[in-house]
Motif scaffolding. Structure first.
Motif, PDB file in Angstrom:
ATOM      1  N   PHE A 103       0.788  -1.062   0.012  1.00  0.00           N
ATOM      2  CA  PHE A 103      -0.007   0.034   0.006  1.00  0.00           C
ATOM      3  C   PHE A 103       0.848   1.292   0.170  1.00  0.00           C
ATOM      4  CE2 PHE A 103      -2.847   2.802   2.592  1.00  0.00           C
ATOM      5  CZ  PHE A 103      -3.480   3.332   1.351  1.00  0.00           C
ATOM      6  N   PHE A 104       1.573   1.464   0.957  1.00  0.00           N
ATOM      7  CA  PHE A 104       2.259   2.690   0.933  1.00  0.00           C
ATOM      8  C   PHE A 104       3.421   2.798  -0.093  1.00  0.00           C
ATOM      9  CE2 PHE A 104       2.145   4.487   5.595  1.00  0.00           C
ATOM     10  CZ  PHE A 104       0.971   4.475   5.643  1.00  0.00           C
ATOM     11  N   ILE A 107       2.062   4.209  -3.182  1.00  0.00           N
ATOM     12  CA  ILE A 107       1.685   5.881  -3.205  1.00  0.00           C
ATOM     13  C   ILE A 107       3.192   6.519  -3.515  1.00  0.00           C
ATOM     14  CG2 ILE A 107       0.872   7.851  -1.732  1.00  0.00           C
ATOM     15  CD1 ILE A 107      -0.846   5.786  -0.172  1.00  0.00           C
ATOM     16  N   SER A 138       8.312   7.120  -2.597  1.00  0.00           N
ATOM     17  CA  SER A 138       7.162   6.610  -2.192  1.00  0.00           C
ATOM     18  C   SER A 138       6.920   6.951  -0.770  1.00  0.00           C
ATOM     19  CB  SER A 138       6.873   5.100  -2.152  1.00  0.00           C
ATOM     20  OG  SER A 138       7.832   4.436  -1.442  1.00  0.00           O
ATOM     21  N   GLN A 141       6.669   4.152   5.573  1.00  0.00           N
ATOM     22  CA  GLN A 141       6.038   3.692   6.791  1.00  0.00           C
ATOM     23  C   GLN A 141       6.799   4.012   8.189  1.00  0.00           C
ATOM     24  OE1 GLN A 141       3.111   1.520   6.422  1.00  0.00           O
ATOM     25  NE2 GLN A 141       2.971   0.883   8.693  1.00  0.00           N
ATOM     26  N   SER A 146       2.991  10.307   6.344  1.00  0.00           N
ATOM     27  CA  SER A 146       2.482   9.284   5.491  1.00  0.00           C
ATOM     28  C   SER A 146       0.988   8.788   5.929  1.00  0.00           C
ATOM     29  CB  SER A 146       3.415   8.107   5.782  1.00  0.00           C
ATOM     30  OG  SER A 146       4.702   8.478   5.098  1.00  0.00           O
ATOM     31  N   SER A 150      -1.797   9.121   2.874  1.00  0.00           N
ATOM     32  CA  SER A 150      -2.508   7.900   2.357  1.00  0.00           C
ATOM     33  C   SER A 150      -4.232   8.208   2.428  1.00  0.00           C
ATOM     34  CB  SER A 150      -2.172   6.697   3.122  1.00  0.00           C
ATOM     35  OG  SER A 150      -2.782   6.669   4.597  1.00  0.00           O
ATOM     36  N   SER A 176      -6.664   1.580   6.651  1.00  0.00           N
ATOM     37  CA  SER A 176      -5.319   1.708   6.091  1.00  0.00           C
ATOM     38  C   SER A 176      -5.330   0.889   4.707  1.00  0.00           C
ATOM     39  CB  SER A 176      -4.079   1.254   6.859  1.00  0.00           C
ATOM     40  OG  SER A 176      -2.962   1.319   6.128  1.00  0.00           O
ATOM     41  N   ASP A 177      -4.750  -0.174   4.503  1.00  0.00           N
ATOM     42  CA  ASP A 177      -5.037  -0.943   3.170  1.00  0.00           C
ATOM     43  C   ASP A 177      -5.904  -2.139   3.384  1.00  0.00           C
ATOM     44  OD1 ASP A 177      -3.337  -2.388   5.176  1.00  0.00           O
ATOM     45  OD2 ASP A 177      -1.765  -3.080   3.938  1.00  0.00           O
TER      46      ASP A 177
END
Length: 303
Positions: A103-104, A107, A138, A141, A146, A150, A176-177
């Motif tokens: 996920f992170f 981005i 990116s 985390q 962040s 997100s 989150s994800d």
């Protein structure tokens, strides 16, 4: 607005911002910490050094946290938590859970530049702010910016998912994800999964198929690390057993307790967030407080 303007707005000297923007990747260190819900599993974090972290906190406070979020976002949101998200699934609901892979890391710079431009910043300032928000192109985390980035990036995504859920007469939330669709009765989850996958891929993400789960009503399940098939979220039995073993050892082995103090603190805070200050928490808390007392006494006896 230029470098001097944005530096003044954030409360830092232009030279300081320029110094950070020139090579932001070198202002991080990487660490591994145990997960609260899974003490034997670890999470890798990229932590910014103080000179960058201070700027990121100012960006959070003065820019990112002032933006509205989707009501469906439950992670990194004031007044919401894993507990409040998990509570939505209790009471006998059926759940389809999906996960966004990487996920992170997904981005990336262009998305973050686009976000800052959408907030009204010029191209040059959007680039400066994005450089202050990225590591290896990116979001990191562990960086203060962040989580907020997100959630802001996902606002349109959340709107599409919420519309899909509404058309199926069900509810949607994202932590989150982790993506969840849920309702009071069982539903055609393969078809819903197919439609949700299309939105995920169209939004530039990838589904982690191995983590897709459908939980029908009335069947024991763990979601977000918690049991959610009852009336309220609870920590699963195996995890509680691990916690008991850890604090029992801490009460008997001071050296081990002191070496694992941060892990014990994480368990203690996690337990309190789910079960509150019950008798078990008070017992664990007493053992934890005793660690520093024993450290003082041990140091005194060694003199």
């Amino acid at each position: 607005m230029n470098l001097r303007d944005i530096s003044s707005f954030l409360g830092f000297a232009p030279q300081h911002i320029f110094y950070l923007v020139e090579n932001p990747d070198k202002f991080y260190t990487t660490i591994r910490i145990p997960k609260n819900s899974k003490p034997h599993s670890f999470r890798t974090l990229d932590i910014p050094y103080t000179e960058l972290k201070g700027v990121q906190r100012a960006m959070n406070r003065k820019i990112l946290q002032k933006q509205p979020l989707s009501e469906c976002a439950y992670s990194y949101v004031s007044g919401k938590s894993i507990f409040s998200a998990a509570r939505e699934f209790c009471g006998g609901k059926a759940i389809l859970k999906m996960d966004i892979q990487d996920f992170f890391p997904s981005i990336t710079g262009p998305r973050v530049v686009g976000l800052y431009k959408s907030l009204g910043f010029t191209d040059s300032v959007a680039y400066i702010l994005s450089q202050l928000s990225l590591r290896n192109n990116s979001i990191a985390q562990g960086a203060p910016t962040s989580p907020a980035i997100s959630n802001l990036i996902m606002r349109r995504f959340d709107r599409h998912m919420e519309n899909l859920a509404t058309s199926w007469e069900m509810d949607y939330l994202r932590y989150s994800d982790d993506i969840f669709f849920y309702k009071d009765r069982n539903f055609n989850h393969p078809k819903l999964e197919e439609l949700a996958t299309q939105i995920i891929e169209h939004s530039g993400f990838t589904v982690n198929v191995a983590k897709t789960r459908y939980h029908p009503r009335g069947v024991p399940r763990i979601t977000l690390g918690l049991l959610t098939h009852g009336d309220r979220p609870r920590i699963p039995g195996p995890a509680r057993k691990q916690y008991r073993a850890a604090f029992y050892r801490a009460s008997r082995d001071f050296e081990w307790a002191y070496a694992n103090k941060s892990r014990l603190k994480g368990i203690l805070e996690w337990y309190k967030s789910i079960h509150g200050k019950d008798d078990v928490f008070n017992q664990y808390s007493a053992i934890y407080r005793n660690i520093n007392t024993l450290k003082i006494h041990t140091s005194y006896r060694s003199q």
